[in-house]
Design a protein around this motif. Structure first.
Motif, PDB file in Angstrom:
ATOM      1  N   CYS A   1       5.595  -2.946  -7.543  1.00  0.00           N
ATOM      2  CA  CYS A   1       5.075  -4.093  -8.280  1.00  0.00           C
ATOM      3  C   CYS A   1       3.831  -3.683  -9.054  1.00  0.00           C
ATOM      4  CB  CYS A   1       4.758  -5.227  -7.288  1.00  0.00           C
ATOM      5  SG  CYS A   1       3.963  -6.645  -8.071  1.00  0.00           S
ATOM      6  N   ASP A   2       3.895  -3.792 -10.368  1.00  0.00           N
ATOM      7  CA  ASP A   2       2.761  -3.395 -11.215  1.00  0.00           C
ATOM      8  C   ASP A   2       1.539  -4.257 -10.948  1.00  0.00           C
ATOM      9  OD1 ASP A   2       4.206  -1.447 -12.395  1.00  0.00           O
ATOM     10  OD2 ASP A   2       4.745  -2.628 -14.184  1.00  0.00           O
ATOM     11  N   PHE A   3       1.775  -5.568 -10.960  1.00  0.00           N
ATOM     12  CA  PHE A   3       0.657  -6.500 -10.851  1.00  0.00           C
ATOM     13  C   PHE A   3      -0.136  -6.273  -9.562  1.00  0.00           C
ATOM     14  CE2 PHE A   3      -0.972 -10.771  -9.597  1.00  0.00           C
ATOM     15  CZ  PHE A   3      -1.873 -10.946 -10.623  1.00  0.00           C
ATOM     16  N   LEU A   4       0.604  -6.026  -8.471  1.00  0.00           N
ATOM     17  CA  LEU A   4      -0.066  -5.826  -7.173  1.00  0.00           C
ATOM     18  C   LEU A   4      -0.349  -4.345  -6.908  1.00  0.00           C
ATOM     19  CD1 LEU A   4       2.005  -8.363  -5.009  1.00  0.00           C
ATOM     20  CD2 LEU A   4      -0.268  -8.695  -5.991  1.00  0.00           C
ATOM     21  N   GLN A   5      -0.035  -3.514  -7.893  1.00  0.00           N
ATOM     22  CA  GLN A   5      -0.262  -2.070  -7.793  1.00  0.00           C
ATOM     23  C   GLN A   5       0.365  -1.495  -6.532  1.00  0.00           C
ATOM     24  OE1 GLN A   5      -4.650  -1.431  -8.538  1.00  0.00           O
ATOM     25  NE2 GLN A   5      -4.495  -3.617  -8.967  1.00  0.00           N
ATOM     26  N   LEU A   6       1.630  -1.804  -6.358  1.00  0.00           N
ATOM     27  CA  LEU A   6       2.362  -1.308  -5.185  1.00  0.00           C
ATOM     28  C   LEU A   6       3.495  -0.394  -5.640  1.00  0.00           C
ATOM     29  CD1 LEU A   6       2.729  -4.720  -3.254  1.00  0.00           C
ATOM     30  CD2 LEU A   6       1.154  -2.847  -2.685  1.00  0.00           C
ATOM     31  N   ASP A   7       3.544   0.817  -5.070  1.00  0.00           N
ATOM     32  CA  ASP A   7       4.656   1.720  -5.348  1.00  0.00           C
ATOM     33  C   ASP A   7       5.803   1.394  -4.403  1.00  0.00           C
ATOM     34  OD1 ASP A   7       3.297   3.099  -7.310  1.00  0.00           O
ATOM     35  OD2 ASP A   7       2.312   4.409  -5.833  1.00  0.00           O
TER      36      ASP A   7
ATOM     37  N   VAL B   1       6.380  -2.174   5.433  1.00  0.00           N
ATOM     38  CA  VAL B   1       5.848  -3.431   5.970  1.00  0.00           C
ATOM     39  C   VAL B   1       4.523  -3.781   5.284  1.00  0.00           C
ATOM     40  CG1 VAL B   1       7.010  -3.209   8.197  1.00  0.00           C
ATOM     41  CG2 VAL B   1       4.675  -2.404   7.974  1.00  0.00           C
ATOM     42  N   ASN B   2       3.761  -2.758   4.904  1.00  0.00           N
ATOM     43  CA  ASN B   2       2.497  -3.023   4.203  1.00  0.00           C
ATOM     44  C   ASN B   2       2.754  -3.658   2.831  1.00  0.00           C
ATOM     45  OD1 ASN B   2       0.122  -1.520   2.319  1.00  0.00           O
ATOM     46  ND2 ASN B   2      -0.554  -2.564   4.177  1.00  0.00           N
ATOM     47  N   VAL B   3       3.740  -3.115   2.114  1.00  0.00           N
ATOM     48  CA  VAL B   3       4.114  -3.681   0.812  1.00  0.00           C
ATOM     49  C   VAL B   3       4.528  -5.149   0.973  1.00  0.00           C
ATOM     50  CG1 VAL B   3       5.990  -3.633  -0.901  1.00  0.00           C
ATOM     51  CG2 VAL B   3       4.702  -1.545  -0.388  1.00  0.00           C
ATOM     52  N   LEU B   4       5.346  -5.415   1.992  1.00  0.00           N
ATOM     53  CA  LEU B   4       5.795  -6.796   2.216  1.00  0.00           C
ATOM     54  C   LEU B   4       4.620  -7.707   2.571  1.00  0.00           C
ATOM     55  CD1 LEU B   4       9.134  -6.247   4.208  1.00  0.00           C
ATOM     56  CD2 LEU B   4       8.901  -7.110   1.867  1.00  0.00           C
TER      57      LEU B   4
ATOM     58  N   LEU C   1       5.749 -12.710 -10.662  1.00  0.00           N
ATOM     59  CA  LEU C   1       7.090 -12.774 -10.051  1.00  0.00           C
ATOM     60  C   LEU C   1       8.145 -12.925 -11.135  1.00  0.00           C
ATOM     61  CD1 LEU C   1       6.344 -15.210  -7.064  1.00  0.00           C
ATOM     62  CD2 LEU C   1       6.870 -12.766  -6.892  1.00  0.00           C
ATOM     63  N   VAL C   2       7.805 -13.685 -12.183  1.00  0.00           N
ATOM     64  CA  VAL C   2       8.731 -13.908 -13.294  1.00  0.00           C
ATOM     65  C   VAL C   2       8.684 -12.723 -14.262  1.00  0.00           C
ATOM     66  CG1 VAL C   2       9.308 -15.408 -15.240  1.00  0.00           C
ATOM     67  CG2 VAL C   2       8.477 -16.401 -13.087  1.00  0.00           C
ATOM     68  N   THR C   3       7.484 -12.325 -14.657  1.00  0.00           N
ATOM     69  CA  THR C   3       7.381 -11.295 -15.699  1.00  0.00           C
ATOM     70  C   THR C   3       7.923  -9.952 -15.214  1.00  0.00           C
ATOM     71  OG1 THR C   3       5.109 -10.827 -15.050  1.00  0.00           O
ATOM     72  CG2 THR C   3       5.418 -12.399 -16.840  1.00  0.00           C
ATOM     73  N   GLU C   4       7.854  -9.708 -13.915  1.00  0.00           N
ATOM     74  CA  GLU C   4       8.382  -8.439 -13.405  1.00  0.00           C
ATOM     75  C   GLU C   4       9.802  -8.566 -12.869  1.00  0.00           C
ATOM     76  OE1 GLU C   4       5.849  -5.771 -11.230  1.00  0.00           O
ATOM     77  OE2 GLU C   4       4.053  -6.893 -11.804  1.00  0.00           O
TER      78      GLU C   4
END
Lengths: 506, 279
Positions: free
Chosen positions: A75-81, A90-93, A292-295
């Motif tokens: 997720c780009d917005f949350l900077q998650l690979d 589980v951390n990403v979730l 959530l929508v844009t990605e």
């Protein structure tokens, strides 16, 4: 005293609960989203209810993100690979969950946890995986502090599914709500029995009719919140409900109700839904700017409006002049048949309505048997349930349910309360669930009468937490309050216990 | 048309054999157990009419010399059962096999099978054979819950369609057995051996009585050595609930202490009954 002052002085509210209360209050200051006078009149007399959705919808009511996409692309917005191992997964979730809006402010769908996590779990040794999952579940229980937070497992058996069941039993938490998607061809008896065993000890998981949901939604469906069927990568815009008993008060007789009263109220509820859906899509920023929508974690075309009903039993009993609930809907063939006629009429009219922004569902809303709210008291039983205190034997109750569950793709269910000996005989429960799902039951929930975690209408609370509220203490779970109200006003925990009877004669 | 007296039918039961079962309780019993907690199933109604005047809702009346029970009016207060001097019940229906099949038809999809009980259902062996034949055609199992008075070995027609027998062994010492149940122990023990030999002993049950160390031990030891690990052995605690007051005076007002009863589970396992457990 002002409502704001009442909120901040209430000793039973946590900081977060105060914040949510104040936000609701703020939302209610804007009246620019208007409905017809007839709608307001119907709401005023209690025939229609908006479930306190708020005057300014700034997000869809229920959101079911596509967690597969999250694990695939990050997720780009949350900077998650994309996660590479179980800890990362589980951390990403855990992070992502904190950014999924809903009517409750908490995420109502956590994903198909077994399927999502299985590739990571099987690469670890079992003890380590169990430790990580236990911390994950603890995080959910303490951070997503709302019983409408819901995770799904199944239909297939898996290491992760088994670990989640073990931990659910060991940890005895009310959050998250949990559903097994049951398919007789994909779910082994052994796994289903493990789920029954867990259900008898923790009031979860419930059993969803996987085949029925797949037929209506395709394989990418979620069970969210209480028992709501929705599309993954989509969700539900809004869920208002007709309070059928109050609607029936306007009718001269059953014919008048079906021919005149019902269509009027159905149309008013549809008006409410259309306006609200349009507002969420066209006016609020959610579908324009939310990550959530844009990605692509949700798509507007996968959302649907949920047309809710409650109190079918009381509606039928009133129309037929039946005072004794034990001789009414669900126990009296005439009343039950009237119930079907009413549901047929509702289904027909709602499915004839062309709904805005419901592209993936042929531009129609779908029905929902709303589970009731704490202020309903005994006036309107949840959805099409037989009233508390009137339940016939389990066989009769299941047969009535099987007639009504097919009407509700966006969710319905019934709860069966079992007596102590069933803990030792889960194999006596499974054939009942299997047969009933095969005969049209959509959703089965059960719990043991003496458990601390129990199911109130459709969500889980701890009896010990209700006790805290009674003593004017705070409960971390914001749903405990509803549980207390449902018990005090609607006797929701007093559902008939399924007793074995003493064997005679020996 | 063959008919049998049916006391009641429970659509779903989790305590009358494996899985979910419909239990059918027949009226009448060859035994007369002191600790029976359903004493109203012991004999068939002889239409004496004593219960009529006691019924608080007038659900009982006499017609053509027989007691007629109005199930709609009945409030299940059990007054009629308590006042019956003959250990019977006016709430019994004489049913044909077809009547029973009609009654259990709706439960069929949800159950693993049926269990016939009582009273003692083996008072009606040919009725059972006919019922079981029809039920087995629908892919369900048929179990008998028996006191052991009936000679199963003599009835191959019934055994052909019976999937198993749950047998009570209430005592083994002959005079104590007779005192306790008013019937000889010999046929019970013969059945124990026969059912084991044909692989149709579903489970054995023994009620552990308070303050009967010697009798309890003898029974548990004997049964355990006979059955070994070949079938479950259910150790049941005596409970005064439902027992007639005059018998409670003999058997006791207290239920068997669970710790005491558990000691017999251990004894059973020690003597070879590896599947002994307490309920």
């Amino acid at each position: 005293m002002s409502e704001a002052l009442r909120i901040i002085q209430d000793p039973t509210l946590t900081y977060r609960q105060e914040l949510v209360g104040l936000a609701r209050l703020g939302e209610s200051t804007d009246d620019s989203l208007r409905y017809s006078d007839a709608y307001y009149a119907a709401k005023e007399k209690g025939a229609l209810c908006d479930l306190n959705e708020g005057k300014m919808p700034f997000r869809p009511r229920y959101i079911c993100p596509d967690y597969d996409l999250l694990f695939e692309k990050g997720c780009d917005f949350l900077q998650l690979d994309p996660p590479k191992d179980l800890l990362e997964a589980v951390n990403v979730l855990e992070i992502f969950y904190c950014h999924v809006p809903s009517i409750t402010t908490y995420p109502v769908y956590l994903g198909d946890l077994d399927r999502l996590l299985e590739p990571f779990v099987i690469r670890e040794n079992r003890a380590y995986a169990k430790k990580v999952l236990s911390l994950f579940l603890r995080n959910i229980d303490r951070v997503q502090t709302d019983s409408f937070v819901h995770a799904d497992i199944g239909p297939e058996d898996s290491v992760t599914g088994r670990l989640l069941l073990e931990l659910t039993e060991e940890m005895q938490l009310a959050i998250p709500n949990l559903t097994l998607r049951y398919d007789p061809e994909k779910t082994s008896d052994d796994f289903a029995l493990a789920c029954v065993r867990c259900m008898l000890k923790t009031a979860k998981p419930s059993f969803a009719n996987h085949r029925m949901f797949v037929e209506e939604w395709g394989s990418r469906y979620a069970i969210a919140s209480c028992y709501n069927g929705l599309s993954i990568g989509g969700g539900g815009y809004t869920l208002p409900r007709m309070r059928l008993y109050e609607c029936a008060l306007d009718a001269k007789d059953p014919e008048d109700f079906i021919a005149n009263v019902l269509p009027t109220y159905i149309d008013l509820q549809l008006e409410y839904m259309d306006k609200r859906v349009r507002f969420i899509v066209e006016e609020s920023s959610f579908f324009k700017t939310n990550f959530l929508v844009t990605e692509g974690f949700v798509k507007r075309e996968n959302f649907i409006g949920m047309f809710g009903v409650v109190g079918l039993a009381e509606c039928c009993n009133h129309l037929l002049g039946i005072d004794d609930v034990k001789k009414g809907f669900g126990l009296n063939p005439e009343a039950t048949a009237l119930g079907r006629k009413i549901m047929d009429a509702i289904e027909k009219r709602v499915s004839a309505h062309v709904a805005p922004y419901c592209d993936a569902f042929d531009h129609h809303y779908r029905l929902h048997a709303q589970v009731g709210i704490d202020t309903d008291g005994m006036d309107d039983s949840p959805g099409t349930r037989i009233p508390i205190g009137a339940e016939p034997c389990m066989l009769d109750q299941l047969e009535v349910n099987e007639q009504f569950h097919p009407y509700f793709p966006t969710g319905t269910g019934d709860i069966f309360k079992f007596e102590e000996t069933y803990v030792k005989t889960p194999e006596a429960v499974l054939p009942i669930i299997k047969a009933s799902l095969g005969r049209g039951l959509r959703y089965f929930s059960g719990y043991l009468e003496n458990n601390d975690v129990v199911r109130v209408t459709g969500y889980l609370v701890k009896k010990s937490e209700i006790e805290k509220l009674r003593q004017k203490k705070q409960s971390l779970n914001q749903v405990t309050l509803y549980g207390m109200g449902a018990q005090d006003g609607g006797h929701a925990l007093d559902r008939r216990v399924q007793h074995h009877e003493e064997s005679a004669g020996k | 048309m063959k008919k049998a007296p049916v006391n009641r039918i429970i659509p779903f039961s989790n305590v009358d054999g494996p899985g979910n079962r419909t239990s059918i309780f027949f009226q009448g019993c060859t035994f007369h157990c002191l600790f029976c907690h359903n004493p109203e199933t012991m004999t068939c109604c002889r239409s004496c009419g004593i219960c009529l005047s006691y019924c608080p809702v007038k659900a009982l009346r006499k017609k053509d010399g027989k007691i007629v029970w109005d199930s709609e009016a009945c409030v299940q207060c059990d007054t009629c059962l308590k006042v019956c001097p003959h250990f019977s019940s006016p709430r019994v229906t004489w049913m044909t096999v077809e009547d029973v099949l009609n009654q259990i038809r709706r439960a069929m999809p949800y159950i693993d099978g049926i269990t016939t009980s009582g009273g003692d259902c083996t008072l009606y062996p040919s009725f059972l054979a006919e019922l079981f034949t029809a039920v087995k055609q629908q892919g369900k199992t048929c179990l008998i819950d028996a006191n052991g008075a009936y000679d199963f070995a003599s009835d191959p027609a019934l055994m052909d369609v019976c999937d198993g027998v749950m047998l009570d062994v209430k005592a083994v010492e002959p005079s104590w057995h007779r005192e306790l149940v008013s019937f000889d122990v010999e046929p019970v023990l013969r059945n124990l051996d026969y059912l084991l030999s044909v692989g149709k002993l579903q489970e054995v049950r023994t009620v552990i009585l308070p303050n009967r160390d010697r009798e309890n031990s003898e029974t548990v030891q004997f049964v355990s050595q006979r059955i070994g690990g070949r079938c479950p052995y259910k150790i049941i605690r005596y409970r005064p609930f439902g027992v007639r007051p005059e018998y409670r005076r003999i058997m006791g007002e207290e239920e068997t202490d669970p710790v005491y009863a558990e000691s017999f589970v251990l004894l059973a396992r020690e003597k070879g009954a590896s599947e002994a457990f307490m309920v």
